[in-house]
Design a protein around this motif. Sequence first.
Motif, PDB file in Angstrom:
ATOM      1  N   PRO A   5       1.156   5.126  -1.453  1.00 18.80           N
ATOM      2  CA  PRO A   5       1.293   4.568  -2.797  1.00 18.80           C
ATOM      3  C   PRO A   5       2.495   5.200  -3.519  1.00 18.80           C
ATOM      4  O   PRO A   5       2.685   6.421  -3.455  1.00 18.80           O
ATOM      5  CB  PRO A   5      -0.017   4.946  -3.482  1.00 18.80           C
ATOM      6  CG  PRO A   5      -0.977   5.202  -2.363  1.00 18.80           C
ATOM      7  CD  PRO A   5      -0.153   5.745  -1.237  1.00 18.80           C
ATOM      8  N   ILE A   6       3.297   4.373  -4.194  1.00 23.00           N
ATOM      9  CA  ILE A   6       4.482   4.870  -4.898  1.00 23.00           C
ATOM     10  C   ILE A   6       4.091   5.940  -5.913  1.00 23.00           C
ATOM     11  O   ILE A   6       4.766   6.964  -6.026  1.00 23.00           O
ATOM     12  CB  ILE A   6       5.231   3.710  -5.601  1.00 23.00           C
ATOM     13  CG1 ILE A   6       5.823   2.757  -4.567  1.00 23.00           C
ATOM     14  CG2 ILE A   6       6.304   4.239  -6.551  1.00 23.00           C
ATOM     15  CD1 ILE A   6       6.949   3.310  -3.737  1.00 23.00           C
ATOM     16  N   TYR A  69      -2.060  11.714   2.403  1.00 23.47           N
ATOM     17  CA  TYR A  69      -2.089  11.084   3.733  1.00 23.47           C
ATOM     18  C   TYR A  69      -1.646   9.629   3.652  1.00 23.47           C
ATOM     19  O   TYR A  69      -1.857   8.950   2.653  1.00 23.47           O
ATOM     20  CB  TYR A  69      -3.499  11.143   4.322  1.00 23.47           C
ATOM     21  CG  TYR A  69      -3.817  12.489   4.917  1.00 23.47           C
ATOM     22  CD1 TYR A  69      -3.594  12.740   6.256  1.00 23.47           C
ATOM     23  CD2 TYR A  69      -4.310  13.514   4.124  1.00 23.47           C
ATOM     24  CE1 TYR A  69      -3.872  13.975   6.811  1.00 23.47           C
ATOM     25  CE2 TYR A  69      -4.583  14.757   4.665  1.00 23.47           C
ATOM     26  CZ  TYR A  69      -4.363  14.983   6.008  1.00 23.47           C
ATOM     27  OH  TYR A  69      -4.620  16.214   6.545  1.00 23.47           O
ATOM     28  N   SER A  70      -1.064   9.163   4.755  1.00 20.45           N
ATOM     29  CA  SER A  70      -0.698   7.751   4.833  1.00 20.45           C
ATOM     30  C   SER A  70      -1.974   6.910   4.868  1.00 20.45           C
ATOM     31  O   SER A  70      -3.030   7.369   5.308  1.00 20.45           O
ATOM     32  CB  SER A  70       0.156   7.476   6.070  1.00 20.45           C
ATOM     33  OG  SER A  70      -0.635   7.453   7.230  1.00 20.45           O
ATOM     34  N   THR A  71      -1.835   5.691   4.421  1.00 20.63           N
ATOM     35  CA  THR A  71      -2.962   4.769   4.397  1.00 20.63           C
ATOM     36  C   THR A  71      -3.519   4.546   5.803  1.00 20.63           C
ATOM     37  O   THR A  71      -4.725   4.416   5.987  1.00 20.63           O
ATOM     38  CB  THR A  71      -2.519   3.420   3.788  1.00 20.63           C
ATOM     39  OG1 THR A  71      -1.960   3.673   2.496  1.00 20.63           O
ATOM     40  CG2 THR A  71      -3.660   2.444   3.671  1.00 20.63           C
ATOM     41  N   GLU A  72      -2.655   4.568   6.809  1.00 19.86           N
ATOM     42  CA  GLU A  72      -3.046   4.228   8.183  1.00 19.86           C
ATOM     43  C   GLU A  72      -3.491   5.410   9.027  1.00 19.86           C
ATOM     44  O   GLU A  72      -4.024   5.210  10.118  1.00 19.86           O
ATOM     45  CB  GLU A  72      -1.863   3.569   8.908  1.00 19.86           C
ATOM     46  CG  GLU A  72      -1.365   2.312   8.290  1.00 19.86           C
ATOM     47  CD  GLU A  72      -0.460   2.541   7.086  1.00 19.86           C
ATOM     48  OE1 GLU A  72      -0.156   1.566   6.406  1.00 19.86           O
ATOM     49  OE2 GLU A  72      -0.070   3.693   6.805  1.00 19.86           O
ATOM     50  N   CYS A  73      -3.258   6.625   8.573  1.00 20.51           N
ATOM     51  CA  CYS A  73      -3.444   7.755   9.486  1.00 20.51           C
ATOM     52  C   CYS A  73      -4.069   8.960   8.790  1.00 20.51           C
ATOM     53  O   CYS A  73      -3.474  10.028   8.704  1.00 20.51           O
ATOM     54  CB  CYS A  73      -2.078   8.115  10.092  1.00 20.51           C
ATOM     55  SG  CYS A  73      -2.200   9.013  11.638  1.00 20.51           S
ATOM     56  N   PHE A 111      10.665  -3.044  -9.967  1.00 18.88           N
ATOM     57  CA  PHE A 111       9.401  -3.190 -10.681  1.00 18.88           C
ATOM     58  C   PHE A 111       8.420  -3.988  -9.835  1.00 18.88           C
ATOM     59  O   PHE A 111       8.790  -4.920  -9.139  1.00 18.88           O
ATOM     60  CB  PHE A 111       9.639  -3.872 -12.028  1.00 18.88           C
ATOM     61  CG  PHE A 111      10.529  -3.069 -12.919  1.00 18.88           C
ATOM     62  CD1 PHE A 111      10.059  -1.922 -13.537  1.00 18.88           C
ATOM     63  CD2 PHE A 111      11.847  -3.431 -13.105  1.00 18.88           C
ATOM     64  CE1 PHE A 111      10.889  -1.160 -14.347  1.00 18.88           C
ATOM     65  CE2 PHE A 111      12.686  -2.687 -13.913  1.00 18.88           C
ATOM     66  CZ  PHE A 111      12.198  -1.540 -14.536  1.00 18.88           C
ATOM     67  N   GLY A 112       7.184  -3.589  -9.882  1.00 17.46           N
ATOM     68  CA  GLY A 112       6.147  -4.304  -9.149  1.00 17.46           C
ATOM     69  C   GLY A 112       5.851  -3.749  -7.772  1.00 17.46           C
ATOM     70  O   GLY A 112       4.874  -4.146  -7.158  1.00 17.46           O
ATOM     71  N   ILE A 113       6.688  -2.844  -7.275  1.00 20.60           N
ATOM     72  CA  ILE A 113       6.375  -2.284  -5.958  1.00 20.60           C
ATOM     73  C   ILE A 113       5.181  -1.347  -6.083  1.00 20.60           C
ATOM     74  O   ILE A 113       4.974  -0.709  -7.111  1.00 20.60           O
ATOM     75  CB  ILE A 113       7.575  -1.541  -5.331  1.00 20.60           C
ATOM     76  CG1 ILE A 113       8.029  -0.389  -6.219  1.00 20.60           C
ATOM     77  CG2 ILE A 113       8.694  -2.503  -5.016  1.00 20.60           C
ATOM     78  CD1 ILE A 113       8.984   0.571  -5.548  1.00 20.60           C
ATOM     79  N   THR A 114       4.392  -1.291  -5.042  1.00 15.35           N
ATOM     80  CA  THR A 114       3.195  -0.449  -5.077  1.00 15.35           C
ATOM     81  C   THR A 114       3.181   0.620  -3.995  1.00 15.35           C
ATOM     82  O   THR A 114       2.514   1.632  -4.153  1.00 15.35           O
ATOM     83  CB  THR A 114       1.928  -1.315  -4.921  1.00 15.35           C
ATOM     84  OG1 THR A 114       2.008  -2.031  -3.676  1.00 15.35           O
ATOM     85  CG2 THR A 114       1.779  -2.284  -6.086  1.00 15.35           C
ATOM     86  N   HIS A 115       3.905   0.386  -2.893  1.00 14.87           N
ATOM     87  CA  HIS A 115       3.846   1.306  -1.760  1.00 14.87           C
ATOM     88  C   HIS A 115       5.223   1.530  -1.140  1.00 14.87           C
ATOM     89  O   HIS A 115       6.082   0.644  -1.190  1.00 14.87           O
ATOM     90  CB  HIS A 115       2.908   0.770  -0.675  1.00 14.87           C
ATOM     91  CG  HIS A 115       1.474   0.818  -1.064  1.00 14.87           C
ATOM     92  ND1 HIS A 115       0.922  -0.067  -1.951  1.00 14.87           N
ATOM     93  CD2 HIS A 115       0.487   1.665  -0.706  1.00 14.87           C
ATOM     94  CE1 HIS A 115      -0.359   0.228  -2.111  1.00 14.87           C
ATOM     95  NE2 HIS A 115      -0.643   1.275  -1.362  1.00 14.87           N
ATOM     96  N   LEU A 116       5.369   2.692  -0.561  1.00 22.79           N
ATOM     97  CA  LEU A 116       6.532   3.024   0.254  1.00 22.79           C
ATOM     98  C   LEU A 116       6.117   2.928   1.713  1.00 22.79           C
ATOM     99  O   LEU A 116       5.100   3.518   2.110  1.00 22.79           O
ATOM    100  CB  LEU A 116       7.010   4.455  -0.052  1.00 22.79           C
ATOM    101  CG  LEU A 116       8.084   5.018   0.881  1.00 22.79           C
ATOM    102  CD1 LEU A 116       9.395   4.248   0.712  1.00 22.79           C
ATOM    103  CD2 LEU A 116       8.291   6.504   0.617  1.00 22.79           C
ATOM    104  N   THR A 131       5.032  -4.575  -2.015  1.00 26.06           N
ATOM    105  CA  THR A 131       4.180  -4.999  -3.121  1.00 26.06           C
ATOM    106  C   THR A 131       2.880  -5.493  -2.533  1.00 26.06           C
ATOM    107  O   THR A 131       2.864  -6.382  -1.683  1.00 26.06           O
ATOM    108  CB  THR A 131       4.857  -6.126  -3.933  1.00 26.06           C
ATOM    109  OG1 THR A 131       6.097  -5.651  -4.424  1.00 26.06           O
ATOM    110  CG2 THR A 131       3.975  -6.552  -5.098  1.00 26.06           C
ATOM    111  N   ARG A 132       1.782  -4.902  -2.979  1.00 28.88           N
ATOM    112  CA  ARG A 132       0.444  -5.318  -2.487  1.00 28.88           C
ATOM    113  C   ARG A 132      -0.388  -5.815  -3.636  1.00 28.88           C
ATOM    114  O   ARG A 132      -0.270  -5.434  -4.736  1.00 28.88           O
ATOM    115  CB  ARG A 132      -0.279  -4.150  -1.825  1.00 28.88           C
ATOM    116  CG  ARG A 132       0.337  -3.799  -0.497  1.00 28.88           C
ATOM    117  CD  ARG A 132      -0.539  -2.839   0.263  1.00 28.88           C
ATOM    118  NE  ARG A 132       0.046  -2.625   1.564  1.00 28.88           N
ATOM    119  CZ  ARG A 132      -0.224  -1.579   2.327  1.00 28.88           C
ATOM    120  NH1 ARG A 132      -1.061  -0.661   1.944  1.00 28.88           N
ATOM    121  NH2 ARG A 132       0.343  -1.462   3.484  1.00 28.88           N
TER     122      ARG A 132
END
Length: 132
Positions: A5-6, A69-73, A111-116, A131-132
Amino acid sequence: MFTFPILAVRKVIARGEEDAAANGGFRNPYYGTRPGEGEKPGFWLVGDEGVYIISNGKLAEGQKPLVVYSTECYPKGDTDWWDYKRRHFGGDDGIEFIDADLLVPSFNRSFGITHLGIQLSENDISFSLITR
């Protein structure tokens, strides 16, 4: 790809800067093998037990860095974290310094981005704004 998450990335960078101001600078992610490299605002991307980002400011005695932590790992939430890490980071532990100057200007313009998103290849690291 590993996503963060940004807001969390911004917090990790800010925490590193706060720790550096309070404790005399930034830690060297390469354990002194590359003096001066990575000793500036940013964060470390770490592949270990999971894949996470960590603040890089020097720490006071007993203080711990901020870890996200990353969302996936995430080992405590993902049953297949080890396979995912091995496929997308490699089987060995590793650490890479990510310079805040590479990312923060893009965060501020988008603007509007949510994740890196961070994607690793054998020779490169690439970033994407999601953007999610």
